[in-house]
Design a protein around this motif. Structure first.
Motif, PDB file in Angstrom:
ATOM      1  N   ALA A  34      19.429 -24.422 -71.529  1.00  0.00           N
ATOM      2  CA  ALA A  34      17.977 -24.556 -71.432  1.00  0.00           C
ATOM      3  C   ALA A  34      17.534 -25.997 -71.676  1.00  0.00           C
ATOM      4  O   ALA A  34      16.487 -26.427 -71.179  1.00  0.00           O
ATOM      5  N   MET A  35      18.344 -26.764 -72.420  1.00  0.00           N
ATOM      6  CA  MET A  35      18.075 -28.179 -72.655  1.00  0.00           C
ATOM      7  C   MET A  35      18.596 -29.058 -71.530  1.00  0.00           C
ATOM      8  O   MET A  35      18.368 -30.276 -71.518  1.00  0.00           O
ATOM      9  N   GLY A  36      19.341 -28.465 -70.597  1.00  0.00           N
ATOM     10  CA  GLY A  36      19.904 -29.235 -69.492  1.00  0.00           C
ATOM     11  C   GLY A  36      21.340 -29.649 -69.708  1.00  0.00           C
ATOM     12  O   GLY A  36      21.895 -30.432 -68.926  1.00  0.00           O
ATOM     13  N   ILE A  37      21.970 -29.123 -70.776  1.00  0.00           N
ATOM     14  CA  ILE A  37      23.378 -29.408 -71.066  1.00  0.00           C
ATOM     15  C   ILE A  37      24.166 -28.132 -70.792  1.00  0.00           C
ATOM     16  O   ILE A  37      23.902 -27.092 -71.394  1.00  0.00           O
ATOM     17  N   PHE A  38      25.133 -28.178 -69.882  1.00  0.00           N
ATOM     18  CA  PHE A  38      25.843 -27.035 -69.313  1.00  0.00           C
ATOM     19  C   PHE A  38      24.911 -26.316 -68.324  1.00  0.00           C
ATOM     20  O   PHE A  38      23.696 -26.540 -68.296  1.00  0.00           O
ATOM     21  N   GLU A  75      24.233 -22.340 -66.658  1.00  0.00           N
ATOM     22  CA  GLU A  75      24.538 -20.913 -66.556  1.00  0.00           C
ATOM     23  C   GLU A  75      24.432 -20.523 -65.092  1.00  0.00           C
ATOM     24  O   GLU A  75      23.354 -20.491 -64.513  1.00  0.00           O
ATOM     25  N   VAL A  76      25.572 -20.237 -64.465  1.00  0.00           N
ATOM     26  CA  VAL A  76      25.603 -19.997 -63.020  1.00  0.00           C
ATOM     27  C   VAL A  76      25.344 -18.535 -62.670  1.00  0.00           C
ATOM     28  O   VAL A  76      24.936 -18.219 -61.550  1.00  0.00           O
ATOM     29  N   SER A  77      25.603 -17.637 -63.606  1.00  0.00           N
ATOM     30  CA  SER A  77      25.274 -16.212 -63.478  1.00  0.00           C
ATOM     31  C   SER A  77      25.264 -15.667 -64.902  1.00  0.00           C
ATOM     32  O   SER A  77      25.674 -16.371 -65.829  1.00  0.00           O
ATOM     33  N   PRO A  78      24.770 -14.450 -65.106  1.00  0.00           N
ATOM     34  CA  PRO A  78      24.657 -13.963 -66.480  1.00  0.00           C
ATOM     35  C   PRO A  78      25.962 -14.105 -67.279  1.00  0.00           C
ATOM     36  O   PRO A  78      27.011 -13.611 -66.860  1.00  0.00           O
ATOM     37  N   ARG A  79      25.882 -14.881 -68.369  1.00  0.00           N
ATOM     38  CA  ARG A  79      26.987 -15.074 -69.313  1.00  0.00           C
ATOM     39  C   ARG A  79      28.171 -15.830 -68.716  1.00  0.00           C
ATOM     40  O   ARG A  79      29.293 -15.784 -69.229  1.00  0.00           O
ATOM     41  N   VAL A  80      27.917 -16.573 -67.641  1.00  0.00           N
ATOM     42  CA  VAL A  80      28.955 -17.407 -67.021  1.00  0.00           C
ATOM     43  C   VAL A  80      28.442 -18.848 -66.976  1.00  0.00           C
ATOM     44  O   VAL A  80      27.343 -19.109 -66.471  1.00  0.00           O
ATOM     45  N   PHE A  81      29.256 -19.776 -67.473  1.00  0.00           N
ATOM     46  CA  PHE A  81      28.806 -21.164 -67.602  1.00  0.00           C
ATOM     47  C   PHE A  81      29.812 -22.127 -66.968  1.00  0.00           C
ATOM     48  O   PHE A  81      31.000 -21.828 -66.842  1.00  0.00           O
ATOM     49  N   ARG A  82      29.286 -23.284 -66.593  1.00  0.00           N
ATOM     50  CA  ARG A  82      30.125 -24.393 -66.129  1.00  0.00           C
ATOM     51  C   ARG A  82      29.536 -25.689 -66.675  1.00  0.00           C
ATOM     52  O   ARG A  82      28.435 -25.726 -67.202  1.00  0.00           O
ATOM     53  N   ASN A  83      30.315 -26.751 -66.521  1.00  0.00           N
ATOM     54  CA  ASN A  83      29.804 -28.076 -66.884  1.00  0.00           C
ATOM     55  C   ASN A  83      28.792 -28.554 -65.848  1.00  0.00           C
ATOM     56  O   ASN A  83      28.821 -28.141 -64.685  1.00  0.00           O
ATOM     57  N   ASN A  84      27.907 -29.418 -66.273  1.00  0.00           N
ATOM     58  CA  ASN A  84      27.023 -30.119 -65.340  1.00  0.00           C
ATOM     59  C   ASN A  84      27.129 -31.617 -65.618  1.00  0.00           C
ATOM     60  O   ASN A  84      28.007 -32.069 -66.358  1.00  0.00           O
ATOM     61  N   ALA A  85      26.232 -32.409 -65.034  1.00  0.00           N
ATOM     62  CA  ALA A  85      26.331 -33.867 -65.141  1.00  0.00           C
ATOM     63  C   ALA A  85      26.257 -34.354 -66.583  1.00  0.00           C
ATOM     64  O   ALA A  85      26.889 -35.362 -66.942  1.00  0.00           O
ATOM     65  N   LEU A  86      25.503 -33.645 -67.430  1.00  0.00           N
ATOM     66  CA  LEU A  86      25.412 -34.056 -68.834  1.00  0.00           C
ATOM     67  C   LEU A  86      26.634 -33.606 -69.634  1.00  0.00           C
ATOM     68  O   LEU A  86      27.280 -34.403 -70.312  1.00  0.00           O
ATOM     69  N   SER A  87      26.957 -32.330 -69.569  1.00  0.00           N
ATOM     70  CA  SER A  87      28.058 -31.824 -70.397  1.00  0.00           C
ATOM     71  C   SER A  87      29.401 -32.421 -69.988  1.00  0.00           C
ATOM     72  O   SER A  87      30.327 -32.484 -70.810  1.00  0.00           O
ATOM     73  N   ALA A  88      29.521 -32.896 -68.747  1.00  0.00           N
ATOM     74  CA  ALA A  88      30.778 -33.513 -68.310  1.00  0.00           C
ATOM     75  C   ALA A  88      31.144 -34.706 -69.191  1.00  0.00           C
ATOM     76  O   ALA A  88      32.327 -35.007 -69.400  1.00  0.00           O
ATOM     77  N   HIS A  89      30.139 -35.375 -69.753  1.00  0.00           N
ATOM     78  CA  HIS A  89      30.406 -36.531 -70.607  1.00  0.00           C
ATOM     79  C   HIS A  89      30.837 -36.133 -72.020  1.00  0.00           C
ATOM     80  O   HIS A  89      31.054 -36.993 -72.877  1.00  0.00           O
ATOM     81  N   LEU A  90      30.999 -34.822 -72.249  1.00  0.00           N
ATOM     82  CA  LEU A  90      31.586 -34.326 -73.492  1.00  0.00           C
ATOM     83  C   LEU A  90      33.053 -33.952 -73.313  1.00  0.00           C
ATOM     84  O   LEU A  90      33.729 -33.598 -74.279  1.00  0.00           O
TER      85      LEU A  90
END
Length: 372
Positions: A92-96, A98-113
């Motif tokens: 919800a903050m823009g980090i990671f 949620e591509v479908s219910p309870r399924v997550f992937r990295n995005n441009a921000l979380s990739a830097h973690l």
């Protein structure tokens, strides 16, 4: 002749920073004041959520995959419901994402973690949220503001660098965090300044020498001497053995010492001292002491100093400068300084401000030459 390079790109970057600062203030204008104050007052929820996700190394676990929270939880040895609620907040903050219910992937921000990202800021997140660095903010900032004492010392009974000398694990984390600063600043210090005019860099307080190496890679004739605390230098040379070529490392040497006592001598006007974010951690008296040591070590040579630091606006400072200054207040006896404050230090220590070099970063390079 100016040492500035890429002046057009530097001007564009400065305009973008001003625009970003303007955008940052939009929530203050659009959000009702009571709600906005509550948002800011609870902002630590966000930093702590980010910290826990970083400690669990969820971004590295995800990699290039998209995974259910159950799989993520199993891989990080955590409880699935807690992982889900943590990731839902961060998404919800823009980090990671949620591509479908309870399924997550990295995005441009979380990739830097991700540990394998060349510009990851994991160490910086972990360092700023460590017990060592967060406890003074939570427990001693009030007393520090009232008394003028350093909150870090109030919490830990020791000044920052003395504490690191006795706590190897935190010292190593701090060093990794400082190395990751390049992920924030990029290599503009190496490209926007004309290092071609010099033969040797004396990198005072240069840690493992990452900035020196970035410059050496672009200028085959240059050599560099990195000067720092013995605890840092002991492991610095070996750190690069499997990471950089022997030919490049042959141009990099290390020396340990205390800059408050002395610094390596300059040989001629083809030497330049580099101090990157060193003096902002010191009070005025110690800054003058270091600058006078530099003047003594370079006497009669014509060697210059490239001082890379923030220069705070004299009035209406932007948020980044003001926030970094409060971090200095919390952890050290230092401060982020205005140009007039920097100038006062130079006037006391035998140096003249020759030029201010803009770089595509938050800081600037202040070029100092010895007084005639």
């Amino acid at each position: 002749m100016s040492l500035q390079k890429n002046s057009g790109a530097v001007r564009i970057f400065a305009k973008l920073i001003k625009f970003a600062t303007w955008l940052q203030n939009i929530p203050n204008k659009l959000t009702p004041a009571p709600f906005r104050l509550i948002q800011i007052g609870s902002a630590f929820w966000q930093s702590r959520a980010l910290y826990v996700a970083t400690r669990l190394d969820i971004a590295s676990v995800l990699g290039d995959e998209q995974l259910t929270v159950e799989i993520i939880a199993e891989r990080v040895s955590a409880q699935a419901d807690g992982v889900y609620r943590l990731l839902r907040m961060l998404a919800a903050m823009g980090i990671f994402k949620e591509v479908s219910p309870r399924v997550f992937r990295n995005n441009a921000l979380s990739a830097h973690l991700r540990e394998d990202h060349t510009k990851n800021v994991r160490a910086m997140i972990l360092m700023h949220n460590s017990v060592e660095m967060s406890q003074p903010w939570y427990e001693q900032l009030d007393l520090g503001v009232r008394s003028g004492e350093v909150p870090f010392q109030l919490s830990h009974g020791s000044e920052l660098y003395a504490y690191m000398d006795k706590h190897a694990e935190f010292d190593a984390l701090f060093a990794r965090a400082m190395d990751s600063v390049e992920a924030l600043t990029g290599d503009s210090f190496a490209t926007d300044f004309d290092w071609e005019r010099f033969d040797r860099i004396i990198d005072v307080g240069g840690s493992k020498g990452s900035k020196s190496l970035a410059i050496l890679k672009r200028h085959a004739h240059l050599t560099a001497l990195v000067f720092d605390r013995e605890q840092v230098i002991q492991t610095a040379a070996n750190y690069w053995l499997s990471k950089e070529s022997p030919a490049l490392l042959s141009r990099l040497t290390f020396q340990s010492g205390n800059m408050l006592e002395s610094v390596p001598p300059a040989q001629n006007d083809k030497d330049i001292y580099l101090l990157s974010a060193v003096l902002h951690g010191m009070d005025d008296d110690n800054c003058v002491k270091v600058l006078r040591n530099l003047a003594a070590a370079s006497a009669g040579t014509g060697a210059r100093i490239a001082l890379m630091e923030l220069v705070v606006e004299e009035f209406n400072a932007n948020f980044a400068s003001a926030a970094f200054d409060m971090q200095m207040f919390m952890a050290t006896q230092g401060r982020e300084r205005t140009l007039s404050e920097w100038q006062a230090l130079f006037d006391q220590s035998g140096w003249v401000l020759e030029e201010i070099i803009g770089i595509q970063s938050l800081g600037k390079i202040l070029v100092l030459r010895p007084k005639n």
